[in-house]
Scaffold this active site. Structure first.
Site, PDB file in Angstrom:
ATOM      1  N   ASP A   1       0.830  -1.204   0.000  1.00 24.98           N
ATOM      2  CA  ASP A   1       0.000   0.000   0.000  1.00 24.98           C
ATOM      3  C   ASP A   1       0.864   1.254   0.000  1.00 24.98           C
ATOM      4  OD1 ASP A   1      -2.400   1.542   0.198  1.00 24.98           O
ATOM      5  OD2 ASP A   1      -2.006   1.793   2.326  1.00 24.98           O
TER       6      ASP A   1
ATOM      7  N   ASP B   1      -6.539   3.287  -5.545  1.00 28.97           N
ATOM      8  CA  ASP B   1      -5.843   3.070  -4.279  1.00 28.97           C
ATOM      9  C   ASP B   1      -6.804   3.156  -3.102  1.00 28.97           C
ATOM     10  OD1 ASP B   1      -3.297   2.745  -2.793  1.00 28.97           O
ATOM     11  OD2 ASP B   1      -3.791   4.740  -2.041  1.00 28.97           O
TER      12      ASP B   1
ATOM     13  N   ASP C   1      -7.801   0.133  -0.507  1.00 27.84           N
ATOM     14  CA  ASP C   1      -7.660   0.232   0.948  1.00 27.84           C
ATOM     15  C   ASP C   1      -8.927  -0.231   1.664  1.00 27.84           C
ATOM     16  OD1 ASP C   1      -5.116   1.211   0.650  1.00 27.84           O
ATOM     17  OD2 ASP C   1      -5.640   3.299   1.064  1.00 27.84           O
TER      18      ASP C   1
ATOM     19  N   GLY D   1       1.761   4.011  -4.103  1.00 27.05           N
ATOM     20  CA  GLY D   1       1.801   5.462  -4.202  1.00 27.05           C
ATOM     21  C   GLY D   1       3.206   5.977  -4.421  1.00 27.05           C
TER      22      GLY D   1
END
Length: 229
Positions: free
Chosen positions: A91, A112, A116, A95
């Protein structure tokens, strides 16, 4: 669009623009160290032409594996905790790959965020399978979802900053899931019936922190939007 690789200072400035102005260079040492490590990982993956979406997909698959392995006798919760840890690394890296290689897109941001929420839902399903009450698990998930929903709607309404860094943020959920599964595994080795009680306590901590964090965020959003009007 693929662009040149960013150095740390350029990356930190770009990261801050994408996270409500929060500059990682001014963060607490552990947070700064984690983000800098993510930058280096993202830099390497970017050089290898690994796409941010590919890293996001890997992270989601790791999360989906948590409830599948958590119910294994004896080592299940430990394996689940390991997958949570690996998913949290993924995670951070997706990014980081996007920012470090100058491939940030609005669609990627949406992917994203959805990833999550799906991942957290999978972790909570693991809590439920290990014995946590369904109502408590659902409450924790709903409060966490509301936390993100309120921030997204407030941003759409004109709030320019993130509002507040609350006790119910995504990193907190990662820690609760990780520690909860580890403790459930340890107590389960002592007495199998203790695992359900332990994971119930972890679910309660998740819900309490999510609820308190939501309250903090609502107060910050109210102040920000009143001042902006």
């Amino acid at each position: 669009m693929v662009g040149r690789q960013l150095n740390w200072d350029q990356y930190a400035s770009a990261w801050a623009r994408l996270h409500g102005g929060f500059d990682p260079r001014s963060a607490a040492p552990p947070v700064r160290a984690w983000l800098r490590l993510a930058y280096h990982g993202g830099y390497v993956l970017g050089r290898l032409r690994v796409t941010p979406t590919a890293v996001t997909v890997v992270g989601v698959l790791l999360c989906f594996g948590v409830p599948l392995v958590a119910i294994r006798p004896q080592d299940g919760p430990f394996l689940g905790a390991l997958l949570v840890l690996l998913a949290s690394v993924a995670d951070s890296l997706d990014g980081a790959v996007a920012v470090a290689s100058n491939r940030t897109t609005r669609l990627g941001y949406v992917y994203d965020s959805v990833a999550d929420r799906l991942g957290e839902a999978a972790w909570l399903v693991a809590f439920w399978l290990l014995g946590a009450p369904g109502a408590l698990v659902a409450a924790g998930g709903a409060l966490s979802w509301l936390h993100e929903y309120v921030r997204a709607r407030a941003t759409s309404a004109g709030m320019r900053e993130i509002g507040a860094v609350t006790v119910g943020e995504r990193p907190t959920r990662v820690v609760v899931a990780l520690v909860g599964l580890l403790l459930a595994g340890l107590t389960g080795l002592i007495e199998p019936d203790l695992a359900a009680g332990t994971i119930t306590m972890a679910s309660a901590v998740w819900a309490l922190l999510a609820g308190f964090g939501l309250g903090q965020l609502l107060a910050a959003v109210r102040g920000a939007l009143i001042n902006a009007s």
